[in-house]
Design an enzyme around this catalytic site. Structure first.
Site, PDB file in Angstrom:
ATOM      1  N   ASP A   1      38.062  -5.745  -2.018  1.00 48.56           N
ATOM      2  CA  ASP A   1      37.013  -6.761  -2.067  1.00 48.56           C
ATOM      3  C   ASP A   1      35.968  -6.259  -3.073  1.00 48.56           C
ATOM      4  O   ASP A   1      35.910  -5.068  -3.366  1.00 48.56           O
ATOM      5  CB  ASP A   1      36.414  -6.920  -0.668  1.00 48.56           C
TER       6      ASP A   1
ATOM      7  N   ASP B   1      32.168  -7.708  -3.619  1.00 47.13           N
ATOM      8  CA  ASP B   1      30.772  -7.677  -3.155  1.00 47.13           C
ATOM      9  C   ASP B   1      30.628  -6.892  -1.860  1.00 47.13           C
ATOM     10  O   ASP B   1      31.284  -7.211  -0.869  1.00 47.13           O
ATOM     11  CB  ASP B   1      30.253  -9.101  -2.928  1.00 47.13           C
TER      12      ASP B   1
ATOM     13  N   GLY C   1       9.373  16.208  13.669  1.00 48.50           N
ATOM     14  CA  GLY C   1      10.567  15.382  13.866  1.00 48.50           C
ATOM     15  C   GLY C   1      10.561  14.749  15.243  1.00 48.50           C
ATOM     16  O   GLY C   1       9.509  14.363  15.746  1.00 48.50           O
TER      17      GLY C   1
ATOM     18  N   LYS D   1      15.074  23.850  18.227  1.00 47.58           N
ATOM     19  CA  LYS D   1      14.968  25.303  18.128  1.00 47.58           C
ATOM     20  C   LYS D   1      15.596  25.963  19.357  1.00 47.58           C
ATOM     21  O   LYS D   1      16.172  27.027  19.273  1.00 47.58           O
ATOM     22  CB  LYS D   1      13.502  25.709  17.987  1.00 47.58           C
TER      23      LYS D   1
ATOM     24  N   THR E   1      15.452  21.626  12.463  1.00 47.77           N
ATOM     25  CA  THR E   1      15.568  20.875  11.210  1.00 47.77           C
ATOM     26  C   THR E   1      14.180  20.489  10.721  1.00 47.77           C
ATOM     27  O   THR E   1      13.404  19.884  11.459  1.00 47.77           O
ATOM     28  CB  THR E   1      16.421  19.607  11.395  1.00 47.77           C
TER      29      THR E   1
ATOM     30  N   ASN F   1      12.039  18.293   9.124  1.00 46.04           N
ATOM     31  CA  ASN F   1      12.105  16.880   8.741  1.00 46.04           C
ATOM     32  C   ASN F   1      11.172  16.531   7.578  1.00 46.04           C
ATOM     33  O   ASN F   1      10.072  17.042   7.486  1.00 46.04           O
ATOM     34  CB  ASN F   1      11.804  16.002   9.939  1.00 46.04           C
TER      35      ASN F   1
ATOM     36  N   GLU G   1      17.526  15.508   7.916  1.00 45.51           N
ATOM     37  CA  GLU G   1      17.353  16.649   8.824  1.00 45.51           C
ATOM     38  C   GLU G   1      17.926  17.929   8.221  1.00 45.51           C
ATOM     39  O   GLU G   1      19.049  18.319   8.523  1.00 45.51           O
ATOM     40  CB  GLU G   1      18.071  16.369  10.152  1.00 45.51           C
TER      41      GLU G   1
ATOM     42  N   LEU H   1      17.474  24.942   7.276  1.00 47.57           N
ATOM     43  CA  LEU H   1      17.452  26.027   6.290  1.00 47.57           C
ATOM     44  C   LEU H   1      18.198  27.218   6.872  1.00 47.57           C
ATOM     45  O   LEU H   1      17.929  27.623   8.016  1.00 47.57           O
ATOM     46  CB  LEU H   1      15.999  26.403   5.931  1.00 47.57           C
TER      47      LEU H   1
ATOM     48  N   HIS I   1      18.298  30.369   7.247  1.00 48.44           N
ATOM     49  CA  HIS I   1      17.499  31.591   7.201  1.00 48.44           C
ATOM     50  C   HIS I   1      16.714  31.678   8.501  1.00 48.44           C
ATOM     51  O   HIS I   1      16.349  30.644   9.055  1.00 48.44           O
ATOM     52  CB  HIS I   1      16.529  31.519   6.006  1.00 48.44           C
TER      53      HIS I   1
ATOM     54  N   TYR J   1       5.328  23.709   9.311  1.00 47.64           N
ATOM     55  CA  TYR J   1       4.904  22.306   9.234  1.00 47.64           C
ATOM     56  C   TYR J   1       3.835  22.150   8.155  1.00 47.64           C
ATOM     57  O   TYR J   1       2.980  23.023   8.000  1.00 47.64           O
ATOM     58  CB  TYR J   1       4.329  21.822  10.571  1.00 47.64           C
TER      59      TYR J   1
ATOM     60  N   PHE K   1      29.687  12.750  19.524  1.00 50.15           N
ATOM     61  CA  PHE K   1      30.387  13.839  20.184  1.00 50.15           C
ATOM     62  C   PHE K   1      30.326  13.641  21.692  1.00 50.15           C
ATOM     63  O   PHE K   1      29.364  13.099  22.212  1.00 50.15           O
ATOM     64  CB  PHE K   1      29.754  15.180  19.791  1.00 50.15           C
TER      65      PHE K   1
HETATM   66  P1  ADP Z   1      10.956  18.762  14.919  1.00 51.17           P
HETATM   67  O1  ADP Z   1      11.472  17.823  15.918  1.00 51.17           O
HETATM   68  O2  ADP Z   1       9.475  18.724  14.774  1.00 51.17           O
HETATM   69  O3  ADP Z   1      11.636  18.677  13.588  1.00 51.17           O
HETATM   70  P2  ADP Z   1      12.530  21.146  15.377  1.00 51.17           P
HETATM   71  O4  ADP Z   1      12.823  21.723  16.714  1.00 51.17           O
HETATM   72  O5  ADP Z   1      13.653  20.490  14.628  1.00 51.17           O
HETATM   73  O6  ADP Z   1      11.285  20.197  15.532  1.00 51.17           O
HETATM   74  O7  ADP Z   1      11.953  22.305  14.528  1.00 51.17           O
HETATM   75  C1  ADP Z   1      11.719  22.100  13.156  1.00 51.17           C
HETATM   76  C2  ADP Z   1      10.647  23.026  12.643  1.00 51.17           C
HETATM   77  O8  ADP Z   1      11.003  24.383  12.839  1.00 51.17           O
HETATM   78  C3  ADP Z   1      10.500  22.869  11.144  1.00 51.17           C
HETATM   79  O9  ADP Z   1       9.601  21.851  10.819  1.00 51.17           O
HETATM   80  C4  ADP Z   1      10.008  24.240  10.724  1.00 51.17           C
HETATM   81  O10 ADP Z   1       8.598  24.274  10.761  1.00 51.17           O
HETATM   82  C5  ADP Z   1      10.556  25.189  11.781  1.00 51.17           C
HETATM   83  N1  ADP Z   1      11.713  25.997  11.359  1.00 51.17           N
HETATM   84  C6  ADP Z   1      11.882  27.299  11.668  1.00 51.17           C
HETATM   85  N2  ADP Z   1      13.040  27.771  11.186  1.00 51.17           N
HETATM   86  C7  ADP Z   1      13.632  26.752  10.533  1.00 51.17           C
HETATM   87  C8  ADP Z   1      14.862  26.624   9.805  1.00 51.17           C
HETATM   88  N3  ADP Z   1      15.696  27.670   9.656  1.00 51.17           N
HETATM   89  N4  ADP Z   1      15.176  25.412   9.277  1.00 51.17           N
HETATM   90  C9  ADP Z   1      14.354  24.373   9.433  1.00 51.17           C
HETATM   91  N5  ADP Z   1      13.184  24.426  10.105  1.00 51.17           N
HETATM   92  C10 ADP Z   1      12.811  25.601  10.661  1.00 51.17           C
HETATM   93  N1  RBF Z   2      23.825  14.397  14.793  1.00 51.85           N
HETATM   94  C1  RBF Z   2      24.803  13.557  15.196  1.00 51.85           C
HETATM   95  O1  RBF Z   2      24.560  12.727  16.061  1.00 51.85           O
HETATM   96  N2  RBF Z   2      26.051  13.598  14.638  1.00 51.85           N
HETATM   97  C2  RBF Z   2      26.385  14.500  13.693  1.00 51.85           C
HETATM   98  O2  RBF Z   2      27.521  14.499  13.227  1.00 51.85           O
HETATM   99  C3  RBF Z   2      25.375  15.427  13.255  1.00 51.85           C
HETATM  100  N3  RBF Z   2      25.639  16.359  12.321  1.00 51.85           N
HETATM  101  C4  RBF Z   2      24.668  17.233  11.915  1.00 51.85           C
HETATM  102  C5  RBF Z   2      24.936  18.199  10.965  1.00 51.85           C
HETATM  103  C6  RBF Z   2      23.966  19.101  10.545  1.00 51.85           C
HETATM  104  C7  RBF Z   2      24.304  20.124   9.522  1.00 51.85           C
HETATM  105  C8  RBF Z   2      22.664  19.038  11.124  1.00 51.85           C
HETATM  106  C9  RBF Z   2      21.603  20.008  10.702  1.00 51.85           C
HETATM  107  C10 RBF Z   2      22.376  18.085  12.067  1.00 51.85           C
HETATM  108  C11 RBF Z   2      23.361  17.177  12.493  1.00 51.85           C
HETATM  109  N4  RBF Z   2      23.100  16.212  13.466  1.00 51.85           N
HETATM  110  C12 RBF Z   2      24.088  15.335  13.852  1.00 51.85           C
HETATM  111  C13 RBF Z   2      21.712  15.943  13.834  1.00 51.85           C
HETATM  112  C14 RBF Z   2      21.210  16.590  15.050  1.00 51.85           C
HETATM  113  O3  RBF Z   2      21.566  15.738  16.102  1.00 51.85           O
HETATM  114  C15 RBF Z   2      19.687  16.657  14.851  1.00 51.85           C
HETATM  115  O4  RBF Z   2      19.410  17.390  13.708  1.00 51.85           O
HETATM  116  C16 RBF Z   2      18.989  17.305  15.962  1.00 51.85           C
HETATM  117  O5  RBF Z   2      19.246  16.619  17.117  1.00 51.85           O
HETATM  118  C17 RBF Z   2      17.479  17.307  15.745  1.00 51.85           C
HETATM  119  O6  RBF Z   2      16.950  16.016  15.841  1.00 51.85           O
HETATM  120 MG    MG Z   3      13.677  18.532  13.152  1.00 49.86          MG
END
Ligand code: ADP
Ligand code: RBF
Ligand code: MG
Length: 380
Positions: A17, A19, A248, A254, A260, A262, A312, A315, A317, A324, A342
């Site tokens: 297809d 479009d 986020g 954590k 992650t 955000n 999301e 990092l 590390h 933040y 999942f």
């Molecule tokens: P949120 O819901 O606010 O994103 P998370 O539990 O996902 O909370 O934590 C994300 C925060 O953790 C980031 O904003 C950052 O300040 C901190 N942080 C610490 N280590 C990492 C990492 N390895 N990768 C991403 N964020 C990290």
């Molecule tokens: N969330 C999903 O619902 N399905 C996924 O397949 C999924 N894959 C992810 C892969 C990576 C590398 C990362 C960092 C996150 C992924 N997540 C996925 C998101 C995850 O649910 C979310 O980052 C945390 O719940 C924080 O809000």
């Molecule tokens: Mg996050």
């Protein structure tokens, strides 16, 4: 990837297809209708967009006339609106993976056809702006060349006839429900690529539903597999996104060991909509700390069923504090897999750790390692 899954059918031709499947026309339709309806003192409601998908121009026009109570016939609407569309054709972009599929099938000698409800003239115009496309299709069947468009099977049956193949050896790739219905009614195998998010549950009659063309696995249909995957990653044209780290969902990732950082999606809606949801990786630069490997998900996190498409990045590390508000710049260089749901949080976490391993290893490859030095990662 699809290892171990049984082969579905022996396929010799692919019917595509246009479009919403190969071309990103949905945005254009909304844009044109928005401008057009103002003339009638009406306001375009984006939620109407799904009603247009896969319809013949006349059916789509009839739906607009009825929904907005316009004082004209569907035919008149088409006459008025066509010049507006013609101005837009050259601006249409191919959808992610479209050029890759066309090239791949062509190089491997797989016969392709185009089957679209659009009139011949607009198909020709649209594809004339895409280098190499016209020559790739052995047949093009348009809505005005059959008695009934999709969801009638006629358009696909006509394509098979012109290719001189049995319908059962054709694979249809379609984004719309009427298109999927048409393909199945024609006795063909159908892969659905819904162009709107969170719609896959509606496509029950399709033989497979994929998230974007990038996720097509031709080998499932006995077609030659893509050869461009490198150590479980698909190299993509690098893209760039950055901004201050924001709060986020506070899901305590954590605690799960997967924080992650955000980014705000404000100002990035266009970039985000251009990239299919999924798991990607690349390099991350934190203005005051350094440059790190990064693996990320983009999308609606099916497991949590978010309403917004989010970014999301994790990092790779261990930091001993939060960051933040700090400026985070990302260069995204490769793709790993589509987002998935999942059965348990444990299995989601396990999968994300698998993604981490894949990204960590791949980023040392010459193919990706050079982006570590990208100036964008060092600017804020
Ligand atoms: P949120 O819901 O606010 O994103 P998370 O539990 O996902 O909370 O934590 C994300 C925060 O953790 C980031 O904003 C950052 O300040 C901190 N942080 C610490 N280590 C990492 C990492 N390895 N990768 C991403 N964020 C990290
Ligand atoms: N969330 C999903 O619902 N399905 C996924 O397949 C999924 N894959 C992810 C892969 C990576 C590398 C990362 C960092 C996150 C992924 N997540 C996925 C998101 C995850 O649910 C979310 O980052 C945390 O719940 C924080 O809000
Ligand atoms: Mg996050």
């Amino acid at each position: 990837m699809a290892t171990g899954k049984p082969l579905k059918k022996l396929i010799s031709c692919v019917i595509l297809d246009l479009d919403g499947t190969l071309l990103n026309t949905d945005g254009i339709v909304s844009k044109v209708l928005k401008v057009f309806l103002v003339k009638y003192g009406k306001q375009w409601d984006g939620r109407e967009a799904h009603k247009m998908l896969g319809k013949t121009p006349l059916d789509a026009a009839a739906a607009v006339v009825e929904d907005y109570g316009l004082p004209c016939t569907p035919e008149e609407l088409i006459t008025e609106i066509n010049p507006l569309f013609s101005d837009q054709w050259c601006k249409i972009k191919p959808l992610p993976g479209a050029n890759r599929i066309i090239k791949h099938l062509k190089v491997n000698g797989v016969v392709m056809a185009l089957a679209s409800n659009s009139p011949r003239e607009s198909i020709e115009l649209k594809i004339s702006h895409q280098p190499g496309w016209k020559e790739s299709f052995s047949a093009i069947v348009s809505g005005d060349e059959v008695r009934m468009g999709k969801p009638s099977p006629e358009i696909f049956l006509e394509a098979a006839k012109r290719l001189n193949v049995e319908p059962s050896s054709c694979l249809v790739i379609e984004d719309s429900l009427p298109g999927v219905m048409a393909g199945k009614a024609a006795g063909m195998e159908v892969v659905a690529v819904p162009s709107l998010p969170k719609q896959s549950h509606l496509y029950t009659s399709a033989d497979e539903v994929i998230n974007s063309l990038v996720d097509l696995q031709p080998e499932k249909w006995s077609l030659p597999p893509f050869q461009d995957w490198v150590e479980s990653t698909l190299p993509i044209e690098a893209w760039y996104i950055g901004g201050p780290v924001i709060k986020g969902f506070g899901r305590g990732s954590k605690v799960l060991g997967i924080p992650t950082a955000n980014l705000s999606t404000e100002g990035y809606s266009e970039v985000l909509s251009e990239h299919p949801s999924g798991v990607y990786f690349g390099w991350a630069g934190l203005s005051t700390r350094g440059i790190y490997k990064m693996v990320m998900s983009i999308g609606w996190n099916p497991y949590f069923n978010n309403t917004e498409k989010t970014i999301e990045p994790w990092l790779l590390h261990d930091f001993d504090e939060d960051f933040y508000g700090e400026e985070l710049h990302l260069v995204i260089v490769g793709y790993i897999r589509p987002e998935a749901n999942f059965p348990s949080l444990e299995s989601l976490i396990e999968k994300i750790h698998e993604d981490r391993k894949i990204a960590e290893k791949a980023l040392d490859l010459p193919l990706y390692v050079g982006y570590r030095n990208d100036q964008y990662l060092r600017t804020s």
